[in-house]
Motif scaffolding. Structure first.
Motif, PDB file in Angstrom:
ATOM      1  N   PRO A  22     -83.995 -72.312-103.954  1.00 36.81           N
ATOM      2  CA  PRO A  22     -84.131 -71.922-105.364  1.00 36.81           C
ATOM      3  C   PRO A  22     -85.453 -71.222-105.677  1.00 36.81           C
ATOM      4  N   HIS A  23     -86.401 -71.266-104.725  1.00 35.94           N
ATOM      5  CA  HIS A  23     -87.688 -70.608-104.936  1.00 35.94           C
ATOM      6  C   HIS A  23     -87.748 -69.236-104.261  1.00 35.94           C
ATOM      7  N   ALA A  24     -86.671 -68.846-103.597  1.00 39.59           N
ATOM      8  CA  ALA A  24     -86.656 -67.576-102.877  1.00 39.59           C
ATOM      9  C   ALA A  24     -86.355 -66.419-103.823  1.00 39.59           C
ATOM     10  N   SER A  25     -86.528 -65.210-103.311  1.00 41.43           N
ATOM     11  CA  SER A  25     -86.127 -64.003-104.036  1.00 41.43           C
ATOM     12  C   SER A  25     -84.742 -63.588-103.562  1.00 41.43           C
ATOM     13  N   TYR A  26     -84.025 -62.845-104.440  1.00 37.18           N
ATOM     14  CA  TYR A  26     -82.635 -62.506-104.130  1.00 37.18           C
ATOM     15  C   TYR A  26     -82.327 -61.062-104.509  1.00 37.18           C
ATOM     16  N   VAL A  27     -81.318 -60.525-103.821  1.00 35.83           N
ATOM     17  CA  VAL A  27     -80.678 -59.264-104.189  1.00 35.83           C
ATOM     18  C   VAL A  27     -79.200 -59.562-104.379  1.00 35.83           C
ATOM     19  N   ARG A  63     -78.434 -63.861-112.925  1.00 37.87           N
ATOM     20  CA  ARG A  63     -77.391 -63.309-113.795  1.00 37.87           C
ATOM     21  C   ARG A  63     -77.633 -61.818-114.048  1.00 37.87           C
ATOM     22  N   GLY A  64     -78.868 -61.456-114.394  1.00 42.88           N
ATOM     23  CA  GLY A  64     -79.171 -60.054-114.615  1.00 42.88           C
ATOM     24  C   GLY A  64     -78.984 -59.224-113.362  1.00 42.88           C
ATOM     25  N   ALA A  65     -79.327 -59.794-112.196  1.00 43.07           N
ATOM     26  CA  ALA A  65     -79.162 -59.062-110.942  1.00 43.07           C
ATOM     27  C   ALA A  65     -77.698 -58.806-110.642  1.00 43.07           C
ATOM     28  N   VAL A  66     -76.839 -59.815-110.880  1.00 45.21           N
ATOM     29  CA  VAL A  66     -75.409 -59.624-110.647  1.00 45.21           C
ATOM     30  C   VAL A  66     -74.847 -58.573-111.601  1.00 45.21           C
ATOM     31  N   VAL A  70     -77.919 -62.493-101.896  1.00 45.29           N
ATOM     32  CA  VAL A  70     -78.593 -62.298-100.608  1.00 45.29           C
ATOM     33  C   VAL A  70     -80.050 -62.734-100.719  1.00 45.29           C
ATOM     34  N   PRO A  71     -80.459 -63.812-100.046  1.00 44.79           N
ATOM     35  CA  PRO A  71     -81.871 -64.209-100.071  1.00 44.79           C
ATOM     36  C   PRO A  71     -82.710 -63.214 -99.267  1.00 44.79           C
ATOM     37  N   VAL A  72     -83.824 -62.783 -99.818  1.00 41.53           N
ATOM     38  CA  VAL A  72     -84.679 -61.794 -99.155  1.00 41.53           C
ATOM     39  C   VAL A  72     -86.132 -62.194 -99.330  1.00 41.53           C
ATOM     40  N   PRO A  73     -87.004 -61.784 -98.429  1.00 42.53           N
ATOM     41  CA  PRO A  73     -88.442 -62.008 -98.634  1.00 42.53           C
ATOM     42  C   PRO A  73     -88.960 -61.109 -99.753  1.00 42.53           C
ATOM     43  N   ALA A  74     -89.854 -61.624-100.552  1.00 39.13           N
ATOM     44  CA  ALA A  74     -90.396 -60.831-101.669  1.00 39.13           C
ATOM     45  C   ALA A  74     -91.238 -59.677-101.161  1.00 39.13           C
ATOM     46  N   GLU A  75     -91.998 -59.913-100.117  1.00 42.75           N
ATOM     47  CA  GLU A  75     -92.877 -58.877 -99.542  1.00 42.75           C
ATOM     48  C   GLU A  75     -92.816 -58.979 -98.022  1.00 42.75           C
ATOM     49  N   PRO A  76     -92.545 -57.885 -97.318  1.00 43.76           N
ATOM     50  CA  PRO A  76     -92.077 -56.607 -97.884  1.00 43.76           C
ATOM     51  C   PRO A  76     -90.607 -56.707 -98.249  1.00 43.76           C
ATOM     52  N   ALA A  77     -90.208 -56.129 -99.377  1.00 47.26           N
ATOM     53  CA  ALA A  77     -88.824 -56.195 -99.836  1.00 47.26           C
ATOM     54  C   ALA A  77     -87.938 -55.368 -98.910  1.00 47.26           C
ATOM     55  N   PRO A  78     -86.885 -55.951 -98.346  1.00 43.93           N
ATOM     56  CA  PRO A  78     -86.009 -55.201 -97.440  1.00 43.93           C
ATOM     57  C   PRO A  78     -85.137 -54.215 -98.214  1.00 43.93           C
ATOM     58  N   ASP A  79     -84.726 -53.164 -97.553  1.00 43.46           N
ATOM     59  CA  ASP A  79     -83.853 -52.174 -98.174  1.00 43.46           C
ATOM     60  C   ASP A  79     -82.398 -52.565 -97.890  1.00 43.46           C
ATOM     61  N   VAL A  80     -81.886 -53.511 -98.678  1.00 45.08           N
ATOM     62  CA  VAL A  80     -80.527 -54.004 -98.475  1.00 45.08           C
ATOM     63  C   VAL A  80     -79.510 -52.877 -98.657  1.00 45.08           C
ATOM     64  N   ALA A  81     -79.745 -52.024 -99.645  1.00 42.71           N
ATOM     65  CA  ALA A  81     -78.803 -50.929 -99.909  1.00 42.71           C
ATOM     66  C   ALA A  81     -78.679 -50.008 -98.698  1.00 42.71           C
ATOM     67  N   PHE A  82     -79.810 -49.694 -98.060  1.00 48.00           N
ATOM     68  CA  PHE A  82     -79.775 -48.816 -96.886  1.00 48.00           C
ATOM     69  C   PHE A  82     -79.001 -49.473 -95.743  1.00 48.00           C
ATOM     70  N   VAL A 120     -69.937 -49.911-103.653  1.00 46.65           N
ATOM     71  CA  VAL A 120     -70.896 -51.014-103.649  1.00 46.65           C
ATOM     72  C   VAL A 120     -72.032 -50.715-104.611  1.00 46.65           C
ATOM     73  N   GLY A 121     -72.478 -51.749-105.321  1.00 45.18           N
ATOM     74  CA  GLY A 121     -73.678 -51.670-106.138  1.00 45.18           C
ATOM     75  C   GLY A 121     -74.682 -52.707-105.682  1.00 45.18           C
ATOM     76  N   VAL A 122     -75.956 -52.342-105.646  1.00 45.57           N
ATOM     77  CA  VAL A 122     -77.011 -53.240-105.157  1.00 45.57           C
ATOM     78  C   VAL A 122     -78.100 -53.352-106.212  1.00 45.57           C
ATOM     79  N   SER A 123     -78.477 -54.583-106.540  1.00 48.03           N
ATOM     80  CA  SER A 123     -79.504 -54.829-107.562  1.00 48.03           C
ATOM     81  C   SER A 123     -80.898 -54.733-106.967  1.00 48.03           C
ATOM     82  N   GLY A 124     -81.891 -54.853-107.835  1.00 45.33           N
ATOM     83  CA  GLY A 124     -83.259 -55.000-107.375  1.00 45.33           C
ATOM     84  C   GLY A 124     -83.531 -56.431-106.970  1.00 45.33           C
ATOM     85  N   VAL A 125     -84.747 -56.695-106.485  1.00 44.10           N
ATOM     86  CA  VAL A 125     -85.147 -58.036-106.050  1.00 44.10           C
ATOM     87  C   VAL A 125     -85.551 -58.864-107.267  1.00 44.10           C
ATOM     88  N   VAL A 126     -84.989 -60.085-107.375  1.00 44.77           N
ATOM     89  CA  VAL A 126     -85.279 -60.957-108.516  1.00 44.77           C
ATOM     90  C   VAL A 126     -85.501 -62.380-108.025  1.00 44.77           C
TER      91      VAL A 126
END
Length: 506
Positions: free
Chosen positions: A292-297, A382-385, A338-350, A370-376
């Motif tokens: 719950p403390h991770a960043s997500y896309v 909810r906003g990311a989805v 998708v859980p992702v590291p905040a830094e450096p943010a991976p390019d999930v869309a690519f 496909v649509g891909v959100s920013g890192v949140v």
């Protein structure tokens, strides 16, 4: 086990209603269903049992049987306890779609049929290699991930001196001995072959589909075996068919839609979309194995053409660059967290775009948007989805077989809408557009389309009329009707903006 073996089970007393010439079809499992369209829950070669709860009229039989035929089931056994018969429209539908139909006696429970078939499948014994592989198939179903399938491939390598691998359509090796050929090259050969099996001269292997009749190639696995299948004796070709059946069982076992993890993922996605409070979402994140403390896309995907929702979900889970992402279905749309590291943010869309581009040759007239959100953070899921789903809608407006839209391609108003609570957006849309929808349903006036075209052409009567193939006076009449029904004035910028936003929410 073949369908005709059912007739040799005296405790079942099944009767063939139609399909006598199709009783050599094999059964691999038994499924009981009361859904009108159970296609997404079927993998092929099942015996389906139904009490016809789904049937409210003759037309339903065509919908139900067509879904079975598309899923590749082997046969259907039915009985309507309420009417005490098998309806004629069901018989006719089975005859049209070539689905063997059995009548189940009124005093025989479906559980009895299931138990008898499963016991028969489990008890089959033989001394030849096929029987050995049957025993390993059952081993696969009960062992930990990959272990059973690997054991079968090792057996084939030792006994026949033929190395084999099982791969996904992206080229990922699921199981097999060390030294596998280039997975990406094999996947390209599998996806582009005009027919299967197919021998790839460059790698010296032949590729075979796992479930060609029931699964799109982009969502299928395939078996790769050393050598040219055209030179093999019949026994070896039969062996590859058996290997494909074993791989199909393993793939079904790894499909988590009906597992605890899969249900948790589905509940989590629906909870996020429903704008639940953070104190409800955080425990579900932890249950789903997420921090719950991770960043997500967030990633949202929809299919075009023949790609089914379950297949879309499998493809999305395969192309996202993390192992076993949390993926749920919202009607025809798949959504992944998708859980992702905040830094450096991976390019999930690519990463998703690259993987889908490799799959594109196997889409065969279908498509994936496909649509891909920013890192949140977890509190902003909810906003990311919403952001990902808006981006996916933008992708759906394009014609490429594969289209991935990033969050930074969205217009400012779309990002703003993604932050508005669902109930507010719904109320806003209902107040503005429902009077027009209701009028269109009764009068077939096409007011919604006229409004959208009018706004797209910046209020130009002439351009709107040309695009709709109408006289300018007809457009003026429709716009006046829109204003009368909504109490808005389309000459005012404020009202045009409100309509524009309402249409974007629909």
């Amino acid at each position: 086990m073949k369908l005709r073996a059912l007739l040799d089970m005296p405790e079942l007393r099944l009767e063939v209603v139609t399909g006598d010439d199709l009783l050599d079809r094999a059964i691999t499992w038994v499924v009981t269903t009361d859904l009108l369209d159970p296609g997404r829950y079927l993998g092929g070669r099942e015996l389906v049992l139904t009490g016809l709860v789904w049937r409210s009229g003759p037309a339903d039989s065509e919908v139900f049987v067509r879904a079975l035929a598309r899923a590749g089931v082997s046969g259907l056994a039915a009985w309507d306890l309420t009417t005490g018969t098998v309806p004629g429209d069901l018989v006719d539908a089975c005859r049209r779609h070539r689905i063997p139909l059995f009548k189940v006696p009124e005093d025989v429970a479906f559980a009895t049929v299931t138990e008898a078939v499963v016991r028969h499948l489990s008890g089959a014994r033989a001394a030849d290699l096929t029987a050995v592989l049957d025993r390993h198939r059952r081993l696969v179903a009960g062992m930990s991930e990959g272990a059973g399938l690997g054991a079968v491939l090792d057996l084939v390598g030792r006994d026949l001196g033929m190395r084999c691998w099982v791969l996904t359509a992206t080229g990922r090796v699921v199981a097999g001995p060390p030294g596998a050929p280039d997975g990406a090259a094999l996947a390209r050969a599998f996806l582009t072959a005009p027919r299967l099996p197919h021998h790839t001269a460059a790698s010296g292997v032949s590729v075979f589909p796992v479930a060609e009749d029931t699964t799109s190639r982009v969502a299928d696995w395939f078996v790769a075996c050393e050598g040219d299948h055209a030179d093999w004796p019949a026994e070896r070709r039969t062996l590859t068919t058996e290997l494909a059946a074993i791989a199909a069982l393993e793939r079904a076992r790894l499909d988590d839609r009906l597992s605890v993890e899969g249900r948790l993922a589905q509940e989590l996605v629906r909870l996020v979309v429903s704008a639940a409070a953070a104190d409800e979402i955080v425990p579900r994140l932890e249950l789903a194995g997420l921090d719950p403390h991770a960043s997500y896309v967030a990633v949202a995907a929809a299919g075009r053409g023949t790609l089914r929702p379950g297949e879309l979900r499998s493809v999305l889970g395969e192309v996202i660059p993390v192992p076993r992402p949390v993926v749920g279905l919202l009607d025809e749309e798949a959504v992944a967290l998708v859980p992702v590291p905040a830094e450096p943010a991976p390019d999930v869309a690519f990463s998703v775009q690259t993987a889908l581009d490799a799959l594109a040759p196997g889409l065969a007239g279908a498509g994936i948007m496909v649509g891909v959100s920013g890192v949140v953070g977890a509190g902003e899921l909810r906003g990311a989805v919403d952001e990902a789903r808006y981006a996916r809608r933008l992708a759906s407006g394009r014609t490429d077989p594969v289209c991935v839209v990033r969050h930074d391609e969205l217009a400012t108003h779309v990002l703003l809408l993604a932050t508005v609570p669902e109930d507010v957006r719904q109320m806003f849309q209902v107040r503005l557009l429902d009077p027009l929808r209701e009028y269109d349903e009764v009068h077939k006036a096409d007011l919604i389309r006229t409004l959208e075209t009018f706004l797209q052409n910046s209020g130009s009567w002439t351009k709107c009329a040309e695009q709709l193939h109408l006289h300018v006076n007809s457009v003026r009449y429709r716009i006046q009707r829109i204003q009368d029904l909504t109490g808005r004035d389309l000459t005012r910028l404020e009202d045009r903006v409100d309509f524009f936003l309402a249409l974007r929410l629909s």
